[in-house]
Design an enzyme around this catalytic site. Structure first.
Site, PDB file in Angstrom:
ATOM      1  N   GLU A  82       0.827  -1.209   0.000  1.00 37.68           N
ATOM      2  CA  GLU A  82       0.000   0.000   0.000  1.00 37.68           C
ATOM      3  C   GLU A  82       0.863   1.262   0.000  1.00 37.68           C
ATOM      4  O   GLU A  82       1.744   1.410   0.820  1.00 37.68           O
ATOM      5  CB  GLU A  82      -0.943   0.015   1.209  1.00 37.68           C
ATOM      6  CG  GLU A  82      -1.953  -1.123   1.228  1.00 37.68           C
ATOM      7  CD  GLU A  82      -2.983  -1.065   0.098  1.00 37.68           C
ATOM      8  OE1 GLU A  82      -3.024  -0.044  -0.627  1.00 37.68           O
ATOM      9  OE2 GLU A  82      -3.729  -2.048  -0.064  1.00 37.68           O
ATOM     10  N   ARG A  92     -18.239   0.028   4.635  1.00 39.85           N
ATOM     11  CA  ARG A  92     -19.307  -0.685   3.911  1.00 39.85           C
ATOM     12  C   ARG A  92     -20.012  -1.665   4.838  1.00 39.85           C
ATOM     13  O   ARG A  92     -21.194  -1.923   4.710  1.00 39.85           O
ATOM     14  CB  ARG A  92     -18.692  -1.410   2.703  1.00 39.85           C
ATOM     15  CG  ARG A  92     -19.698  -2.052   1.767  1.00 39.85           C
ATOM     16  CD  ARG A  92     -19.029  -2.544   0.485  1.00 39.85           C
ATOM     17  NE  ARG A  92     -17.865  -3.386   0.687  1.00 39.85           N
ATOM     18  CZ  ARG A  92     -17.913  -4.670   1.054  1.00 39.85           C
ATOM     19  NH1 ARG A  92     -19.059  -5.268   1.262  1.00 39.85           N
ATOM     20  NH2 ARG A  92     -16.794  -5.359   1.216  1.00 39.85           N
ATOM     21  N   CYS A 145      -8.405  -1.124   8.009  1.00 39.91           N
ATOM     22  CA  CYS A 145      -7.000  -1.174   7.590  1.00 39.91           C
ATOM     23  C   CYS A 145      -6.474   0.211   7.238  1.00 39.91           C
ATOM     24  O   CYS A 145      -5.377   0.594   7.666  1.00 39.91           O
ATOM     25  CB  CYS A 145      -6.812  -2.133   6.403  1.00 39.91           C
ATOM     26  SG  CYS A 145      -6.895  -3.857   6.910  1.00 39.91           S
ATOM     27  N   HIS A 168      -1.500  -5.316   2.306  1.00 44.13           N
ATOM     28  CA  HIS A 168      -2.712  -6.133   2.223  1.00 44.13           C
ATOM     29  C   HIS A 168      -2.362  -7.469   1.568  1.00 44.13           C
ATOM     30  O   HIS A 168      -1.543  -7.513   0.645  1.00 44.13           O
ATOM     31  CB  HIS A 168      -3.775  -5.432   1.361  1.00 44.13           C
ATOM     32  CG  HIS A 168      -4.803  -4.690   2.148  1.00 44.13           C
ATOM     33  ND1 HIS A 168      -5.128  -3.382   1.901  1.00 44.13           N
ATOM     34  CD2 HIS A 168      -5.606  -5.082   3.184  1.00 44.13           C
ATOM     35  CE1 HIS A 168      -6.078  -2.995   2.753  1.00 44.13           C
ATOM     36  NE2 HIS A 168      -6.386  -4.007   3.537  1.00 44.13           N
TER      37      HIS A 168
HETATM   38  N1  PCA Z   1      -8.826  -6.156   6.543  1.00 46.84           N
HETATM   39  C1  PCA Z   1      -9.772  -5.054   6.722  1.00 46.84           C
HETATM   40  C2  PCA Z   1      -9.715  -4.732   8.182  1.00 46.84           C
HETATM   41  C3  PCA Z   1      -9.002  -5.852   8.840  1.00 46.84           C
HETATM   42  C4  PCA Z   1      -8.418  -6.624   7.740  1.00 46.84           C
HETATM   43  O1  PCA Z   1      -7.659  -7.599   7.857  1.00 46.84           O
HETATM   44  C5  PCA Z   1      -9.505  -3.883   5.788  1.00 46.84           C
HETATM   45  O2  PCA Z   1      -8.956  -4.089   4.697  1.00 46.84           O
HETATM   46  O3  PCA Z   1      -9.838  -2.760   6.139  1.00 46.84           O
END
Ligand code: PCA
Length: 216
Positions: A82, A92, A145, A168
């Site tokens: 990211e 959402r 996140c 991610h």
């Molecule tokens: N993914 C979510 C929140 C916690 C996670 O592992 C996100 O992408 O916001």
């Protein structure tokens, strides 16, 4: 005393029974990428505000030289490095405590956005060379996140020596079997990727020059 590297994963959310980020991250507890540093792992709750409180407490306690937060992004096809954290949250679905902020800032009056300070292009190149699918992502979404990523970059903004960023990861195969055609990645591969991300974040002071943008 070794210098700590803080590596975080998330609790399961959205009806899932596992979160691949914590499944992978916990395997790196105590790992020593070099003579001076050692990984400390924590699991963050998937709850707005509380997630950041837990992260900030760990940063204060450990005084880490590097912080990497990891989360699940179901449906993504690769390790997503990211680039940008935004001062905006729009959920959402509700988080694990029933909170659902709709179009609010993470911190009122805060900077509009922060960039990751990890050498993302060097990491991208290295992961691909190792045969691990990877991409640079220009949105970490608007859920917990991004909330944690924004709060993390805000927390370290005044200490430029401390590098920090967010990664991610896709579903695990055991999660993806429920959706025909959904991408997945094994925990083994994610762990290998996280090790490489940590090593390069410690070693690579200057990022490389490489085309890694997107057209849409
Ligand atoms: N993914 C979510 C929140 C916690 C996670 O592992 C996100 O992408 O916001």
């Amino acid at each position: 005393m070794k210098q700590p590297i803080l590596l975080t994963g998330f609790a399961p959310f959205g009806g899932e029974s596992i979160n691949p980020s914590w499944q992978a991250v916990q395997q790196l507890q105590g790992w020593q990428p070099d003579e001076e540093t050692q990984v400390q792992t924590i699991e963050l709750p998937c709850v707005f505000a509380q997630s950041l409180e837990v992260l900030q407490a760990a940063i204060q306690q450990l005084n880490p030289v590097l912080v990497i937060a990891v989360g699940q992004a179901g449906g993504r096809t690769a390790i997503s490095l990211e680039k940008v954290a935004i001062n905006y949250q729009d959920a959402r679905i509700a988080d694990n405590a029933g909170n659902q902020p709709l179009g609010e800032p993470v911190f009122a009056g805060g900077a509009t956005a922060y960039f990751s300070t990890l050498p993302l292009k060097a990491i991208l190149q290295s992961l691909r060379q190792q045969g691990i699918p990877a991409e640079i992502s220009y949105s970490a979404g608007t859920f917990v996140c991004n909330h944690v990523f924004y709060g993390l970059m805000h927390a370290v903004a005044t200490t430029p020596k401390v590098r920090a960023g967010f990664v991610h990861i896709p579903y695990l195969p055991s999660q993806a079997v429920r959706f025909a055609g959904s991408a997945s990645m094994t925990a083994e591969l994610v762990v290998a990727a996280l090790k490489q991300i940590i090593l390069l974040s410690l070693q690579q002071q200057q990022d490389v020059i490489l085309a890694a943008g997107t057209l849409d």
